[in-house]
Design a protein around this motif. Structure first.
Motif, PDB file in Angstrom:
ATOM      1  N   GLY A 193      -4.576  -1.723  -0.563  1.00 28.78           N
ATOM      2  CA  GLY A 193      -4.759  -2.478  -1.796  1.00 28.78           C
ATOM      3  C   GLY A 193      -5.404  -1.690  -2.919  1.00 28.78           C
ATOM      4  O   GLY A 193      -5.097  -0.510  -3.146  1.00 28.78           O
ATOM      5  N   ALA A 194      -6.321  -2.354  -3.605  1.00 29.32           N
ATOM      6  CA  ALA A 194      -6.932  -1.752  -4.792  1.00 29.32           C
ATOM      7  C   ALA A 194      -7.721  -0.495  -4.453  1.00 29.32           C
ATOM      8  O   ALA A 194      -7.813   0.417  -5.288  1.00 29.32           O
ATOM      9  CB  ALA A 194      -7.834  -2.773  -5.475  1.00 29.32           C
ATOM     10  N   PHE A 214      -3.335  -2.292 -11.965  1.00 27.94           N
ATOM     11  CA  PHE A 214      -3.181  -2.798 -10.596  1.00 27.94           C
ATOM     12  C   PHE A 214      -3.178  -4.314 -10.653  1.00 27.94           C
ATOM     13  O   PHE A 214      -4.107  -4.924 -11.169  1.00 27.94           O
ATOM     14  CB  PHE A 214      -4.315  -2.301  -9.705  1.00 27.94           C
ATOM     15  N   ALA A 216      -1.884  14.135 -16.038  1.00 30.74           N
ATOM     16  CA  ALA A 216      -2.538  13.385 -14.964  1.00 30.74           C
ATOM     17  C   ALA A 216      -1.786  12.083 -14.690  1.00 30.74           C
ATOM     18  O   ALA A 216      -1.723  11.628 -13.545  1.00 30.74           O
ATOM     19  CB  ALA A 216      -3.984  13.105 -15.335  1.00 30.74           C
ATOM     20  N   GLY A 217      -1.206  11.494 -15.733  1.00 33.26           N
ATOM     21  CA  GLY A 217      -0.430  10.270 -15.531  1.00 33.26           C
ATOM     22  C   GLY A 217       0.791  10.515 -14.661  1.00 33.26           C
ATOM     23  O   GLY A 217       1.119   9.707 -13.780  1.00 33.26           O
ATOM     24  N   TRP A 269      -5.434   2.377  -4.782  1.00 32.10           N
ATOM     25  CA  TRP A 269      -5.133   2.651  -6.195  1.00 32.10           C
ATOM     26  C   TRP A 269      -6.289   3.391  -6.866  1.00 32.10           C
ATOM     27  O   TRP A 269      -6.081   4.376  -7.594  1.00 32.10           O
ATOM     28  CB  TRP A 269      -4.813   1.326  -6.890  1.00 32.10           C
ATOM     29  N   VAL A 270      -7.502   2.934  -6.621  1.00 30.33           N
ATOM     30  CA  VAL A 270      -8.679   3.575  -7.210  1.00 30.33           C
ATOM     31  C   VAL A 270      -8.799   5.019  -6.699  1.00 30.33           C
ATOM     32  O   VAL A 270      -9.039   5.947  -7.473  1.00 30.33           O
ATOM     33  CB  VAL A 270      -9.955   2.770  -6.876  1.00 30.33           C
ATOM     34  N   THR A 289      -6.014   7.218  -8.165  1.00 25.95           N
ATOM     35  CA  THR A 289      -6.285   7.478  -9.585  1.00 25.95           C
ATOM     36  C   THR A 289      -7.373   8.544  -9.731  1.00 25.95           C
ATOM     37  O   THR A 289      -7.259   9.462 -10.557  1.00 25.95           O
ATOM     38  CB  THR A 289      -6.706   6.181 -10.296  1.00 25.95           C
ATOM     39  N   GLN A 300      -0.613  -6.844  -5.371  1.00 28.43           N
ATOM     40  CA  GLN A 300      -1.087  -5.562  -4.810  1.00 28.43           C
ATOM     41  C   GLN A 300      -0.178  -4.401  -5.222  1.00 28.43           C
ATOM     42  O   GLN A 300       0.146  -3.535  -4.413  1.00 28.43           O
ATOM     43  CB  GLN A 300      -1.176  -5.639  -3.281  1.00 28.43           C
ATOM     44  N   ALA A 359      -5.852  11.890  -8.915  1.00 28.00           N
ATOM     45  CA  ALA A 359      -5.012  12.403 -10.007  1.00 28.00           C
ATOM     46  C   ALA A 359      -5.866  12.963 -11.143  1.00 28.00           C
ATOM     47  O   ALA A 359      -5.461  13.896 -11.834  1.00 28.00           O
ATOM     48  CB  ALA A 359      -4.095  11.297 -10.527  1.00 28.00           C
ATOM     49  N   GLU A 360      -7.035  12.391 -11.329  1.00 25.73           N
ATOM     50  CA  GLU A 360      -7.921  12.857 -12.390  1.00 25.73           C
ATOM     51  C   GLU A 360      -8.582  14.188 -12.024  1.00 25.73           C
ATOM     52  O   GLU A 360      -8.863  15.010 -12.888  1.00 25.73           O
ATOM     53  CB  GLU A 360      -8.993  11.800 -12.661  1.00 25.73           C
ATOM     54  N   LEU A 384       1.446   8.010  -6.286  1.00 25.22           N
ATOM     55  CA  LEU A 384       1.669   6.610  -5.909  1.00 25.22           C
ATOM     56  C   LEU A 384       3.042   6.439  -5.257  1.00 25.22           C
ATOM     57  O   LEU A 384       3.191   5.728  -4.260  1.00 25.22           O
ATOM     58  CB  LEU A 384       1.556   5.697  -7.138  1.00 25.22           C
ATOM     59  N   LEU A 417      -0.339  11.042 -11.142  1.00 24.62           N
ATOM     60  CA  LEU A 417      -0.653   9.748 -10.523  1.00 24.62           C
ATOM     61  C   LEU A 417       0.624   9.031 -10.094  1.00 24.62           C
ATOM     62  O   LEU A 417       0.705   8.489  -8.974  1.00 24.62           O
ATOM     63  CB  LEU A 417      -1.453   8.890 -11.508  1.00 24.62           C
ATOM     64  N   THR A 418       1.616   9.023 -10.962  1.00 25.58           N
ATOM     65  CA  THR A 418       2.891   8.385 -10.619  1.00 25.58           C
ATOM     66  C   THR A 418       3.493   9.022  -9.376  1.00 25.58           C
ATOM     67  O   THR A 418       3.939   8.328  -8.451  1.00 25.58           O
ATOM     68  CB  THR A 418       3.883   8.503 -11.799  1.00 25.58           C
TER      69      THR A 418
END
Lengths: 93, 220
Positions: free
Chosen positions: B181-182, A25, B163-164, B185-186, B189, A30, B192-193, B171, B167-168
């Motif tokens: 934002g982050a 990231f 899992a990758g 993403w967190v 992720t 972003q 996905a896990e 996203l 995740l793709t």
């Protein structure tokens, strides 16, 4: 930037792992990306000292593969990483 | 002047002009755009059904078969969350669906055993969950499976997804990750896990729904 120029990871990049895959990231833009196997290998080898030639040599040795094939994959991976601003510098060729 | 249509899009109240839409699907698309800008949750372009208290997500672009697959799953007794959009709570990791009417083409209506009738300007018919004999699930659910639909296969088959790749897919399917934002993403992720991802190569609608109904209960 030449094959002898070391690449380094850019500032502001966060990294997570999911079942062996690496996801990054980039805080300033972003944006998130998930690395493929080759890009993951390259990312792990980016230590600010290794050059493209060093990375190609290392991966060619690791996979017992043809250097030209490895070089092509490394360049593609570096281009992907550069496009997402997660490394400093852009590869040529 | 006609009063606007007021809709609840996964906890976001939106008002959409009642007129000026080419089709029912266009009206819902306008509502979705408003919700994307206002939702405190992370929204995904995905169909979703409930099975055994957990959600099965079908992330993907329009035209990948989300609505038809969801409708076929509902016909098989799985709970209906949405054919279009789910919201992920960034704190709990649970999802809720937008249980709007399911948008089906005349072909899809026949494929799920309903009489084919002509669609509106979008070529689709809005079908309620009740018309399919199903039950709407409005509760927040944990996600057990993420399924990528691939149509036109010679035989229906489920193949585990890394899992990758999950995740793709997640996203790429997020509508409003840029607003979170982050944290988004967190959360994605982590999702996905937790889940098991699958490629579902579908030869036909019914066998695809049967494959979804037969998914294992949890990730091994």
């Amino acid at each position: 930037m030449t094959a002898a120029t070391p690449f380094s990871r850019a500032d502001g990049v966060r990294e997570l792992h999911v079942d062996g895959a690496i996801t990054l990231f980039h805080e300033p833009t972003q944006t998130a990306l998930v690395l493929n196997e080759t890009a993951s290998d390259v990312w792990r080898l980016l230590d600010g000292r290794r050059t493209i030639a060093d990375i190609v040599d290392e991966l060619a040795r690791r996979y017992a593969a043809d250097a030209a094939t490895i070089r092509s994959g490394v360049h593609a991976a570096l281009r992907q990483l550069a496009e997402h601003h997660v490394i400093d510098g852009a590869p040529h060729g | 002047m006609t009063d606007p249509v007021v809709l609840d899009v996964i906890g976001v109240r939106v008002e959409v002009p009642a007129e000026g839409h080419r089709s029912v699907e266009d009206l819902y698309a306008a509502a979705a755009r408003l919700a994307v800008e206002r939702s405190p949750r992370l929204l995904f372009h995905a169909g979703a059904v409930e099975r055994d208290g957990a959600a099965v997500l079908f992330p993907g672009e329009s035209g990948t078969g989300k609505s038809t697959t969801v409708a076929a799953c509902v016909r098989r007794g799985l709970g209906y969350l949405t054919d279009e959009m789910v919201a992920l709570d960034l704190d709990t990791g649970a999802v809720r669906g937008w249980p709007r009417p399911i948008m089906l083409t005349p072909w899809a209506l026949e494929a799920v055993g309903l009489p084919a009738v002509a669609g509106d300007a979008s070529g689709k018919v809005a079908v309620t969950c009740a018309e399919l004999g199903g039950t709407v699930v409005e509760a927040a659910l944990p996600v057990a499976h993420v399924v990528a639909l691939r149509r036109g296969a010679a035989a229906t088959a489920l193949t585990p997804m890394s899992a990758g790749d999950a995740l793709t897919l997640l996203l790429q399917s997020s509508f409003n990750h840029y607003r979170h934002g982050a944290a988004a993403w967190v959360a994605v992720t982590a999702l996905a896990e937790r889940v098991q991802g699958w490629w579902l190569d579908a030869a036909d609608v019914d066998s695809a729904a049967a494959a979804v109904a037969g998914l294992p209960y949890s990730r091994s």
